[in-house]
Scaffold this motif. Structure first.
Motif, mmCIF file in Angstrom:
data_model
loop_
_atom_site.group_PDB
_atom_site.id
_atom_site.type_symbol
_atom_site.label_atom_id
_atom_site.label_comp_id
_atom_site.label_asym_id
_atom_site.label_seq_id
_atom_site.Cartn_x
_atom_site.Cartn_y
_atom_site.Cartn_z
ATOM 1 N N GLU A 172 43.360 62.426 -4.192
ATOM 2 C CA GLU A 172 44.935 62.725 -4.224
ATOM 3 C C GLU A 172 45.709 61.618 -4.181
ATOM 4 O O GLU A 172 46.858 61.409 -4.714
ATOM 5 C CB GLU A 172 45.539 64.146 -3.537
ATOM 6 C CG GLU A 172 44.744 65.093 -4.121
ATOM 7 C CD GLU A 172 45.326 65.425 -5.468
ATOM 8 O OE1 GLU A 172 46.350 65.645 -5.802
ATOM 9 O OE2 GLU A 172 44.280 65.934 -6.408
ATOM 10 N N GLU A 173 45.358 60.701 -3.130
ATOM 11 C CA GLU A 173 46.314 59.434 -2.676
ATOM 12 C C GLU A 173 46.454 58.640 -3.935
ATOM 13 O O GLU A 173 47.299 58.122 -4.191
ATOM 14 C CB GLU A 173 45.761 59.112 -1.391
ATOM 15 C CG GLU A 173 45.979 59.928 -0.018
ATOM 16 C CD GLU A 173 45.380 59.545 0.846
ATOM 17 O OE1 GLU A 173 44.191 58.748 0.693
ATOM 18 O OE2 GLU A 173 45.567 60.189 2.101
ATOM 19 N N ILE A 184 53.350 57.211 -8.742
ATOM 20 C CA ILE A 184 54.669 56.800 -7.998
ATOM 21 C C ILE A 184 54.899 55.356 -8.642
ATOM 22 O O ILE A 184 56.028 54.987 -8.814
ATOM 23 C CB ILE A 184 54.502 56.782 -6.508
ATOM 24 C CG1 ILE A 184 54.623 58.386 -6.032
ATOM 25 C CG2 ILE A 184 55.651 55.976 -5.712
ATOM 26 C CD1 ILE A 184 54.118 58.622 -4.740
ATOM 27 N N HIS A 189 52.209 62.932 -11.753
ATOM 28 C CA HIS A 189 50.917 63.131 -10.960
ATOM 29 C C HIS A 189 49.873 63.923 -11.909
ATOM 30 O O HIS A 189 48.661 63.506 -11.938
ATOM 31 C CB HIS A 189 51.226 63.817 -9.590
ATOM 32 C CG HIS A 189 50.036 64.087 -8.740
ATOM 33 N ND1 HIS A 189 49.678 63.168 -7.861
ATOM 34 C CD2 HIS A 189 49.090 65.270 -8.678
ATOM 35 C CE1 HIS A 189 48.599 63.849 -7.089
ATOM 36 N NE2 HIS A 189 48.115 64.957 -7.891
ATOM 37 N N LYS A 201 58.114 63.817 -10.872
ATOM 38 C CA LYS A 201 56.857 62.927 -9.872
ATOM 39 C C LYS A 201 55.724 63.942 -10.057
ATOM 40 O O LYS A 201 54.512 63.348 -10.359
ATOM 41 C CB LYS A 201 57.608 62.920 -8.551
ATOM 42 C CG LYS A 201 56.384 62.277 -7.404
ATOM 43 C CD LYS A 201 56.925 62.328 -6.018
ATOM 44 C CE LYS A 201 55.767 61.995 -4.838
ATOM 45 N NZ LYS A 201 54.712 62.854 -4.703
ATOM 46 N N ASP A 248 48.499 60.008 -6.619
ATOM 47 C CA ASP A 248 49.744 59.819 -6.388
ATOM 48 C C ASP A 248 50.302 58.171 -6.441
ATOM 49 O O ASP A 248 51.360 58.100 -6.718
ATOM 50 C CB ASP A 248 50.083 60.413 -4.741
ATOM 51 C CG ASP A 248 50.867 61.494 -4.845
ATOM 52 O OD1 ASP A 248 51.354 62.062 -5.979
ATOM 53 O OD2 ASP A 248 51.176 62.146 -3.784
#
Length: 177
Positions: free
Chosen positions: A85-86, A93, A63, A59, A89
């Motif tokens: 960053e969100e 993901i 990223h 993961k 991610d």
């Protein structure tokens, strides 16, 4: 390991130690765009860690690879969402889930380039075996798989006594060896 990200070669360091990469004191992985390096920390299992550390390392690696793609595309310097960053991610993901659906509906063809090698297939001429250059992976339903097999072995008499509904709904078809 080295990979190309939008034409730029990046070195990937997995299971990195904090003593070698002090940046890992504050994060689980990082991308150094100045030297084109992606680093993912090694993690020790303890009472506060998750059970599947390999899953977590992958993961983190996804990223950091997304960060590299955003940087190499020029977006990192030009828009706020690309530094978020969100968002990074979310892409890391959700990508595997998106890829699975793209393959399932036939909206993408996966081609795995293979360095030219000799085929080990016993039905090939052992004196002058064919060279394999690429293999293609497709998801096909059971009927398509049976039809592909039938075409390939049309001249060979077969007596197959198998319930094809017990097969999985996917498979790998293709390649020349």
């Amino acid at each position: 390991m080295k990979v190309k990200i939008l034409g730029t070669e990046y070195e990937i360091i997995k299971n990195a130690e904090e003593k070698d990469y002090p940046q890992l004191k504050k994060c689980d992985g990082f991308t150094d765009f100045s030297i084109k390096k992606i680093v993912v920390a090694d993690f020790d299992k303890d009472e506060s860690s998750i059970d599947d550390l390999e899953w977590y390392k992958n993961k983190v690696l996804r990223h950091e690879i997304v960060h590299a793609f955003i940087h190499e595309s020029g977006l990192a310097e030009n828009c706020d969402w690309a530094r978020n960053e969100e968002m990074t991610d979310w892409i890391a993901i959700q990508f595997t889930k998106m890829l699975e659906v793209f393959i399932q509906v036939g909206a993408i063809e996966i081609v795995f380039p293979i360095k030219e090698r000799l085929s080990n297939c016993p039905v090939n001429n052992p004196v002058n075996p064919p060279k394999v250059k690429e293999a293609k992976a497709f998801i096909k339903d059971n009927t398509e798989i049976v039809n592909e097999i039938s075409k390939a072995i049309n001249d060979i008499p077969l007596n197959i006594n198998v319930d094809i509904n017990k097969f999985s709904t996917g498979g790998i078809i293709g390649g020349d060896g």
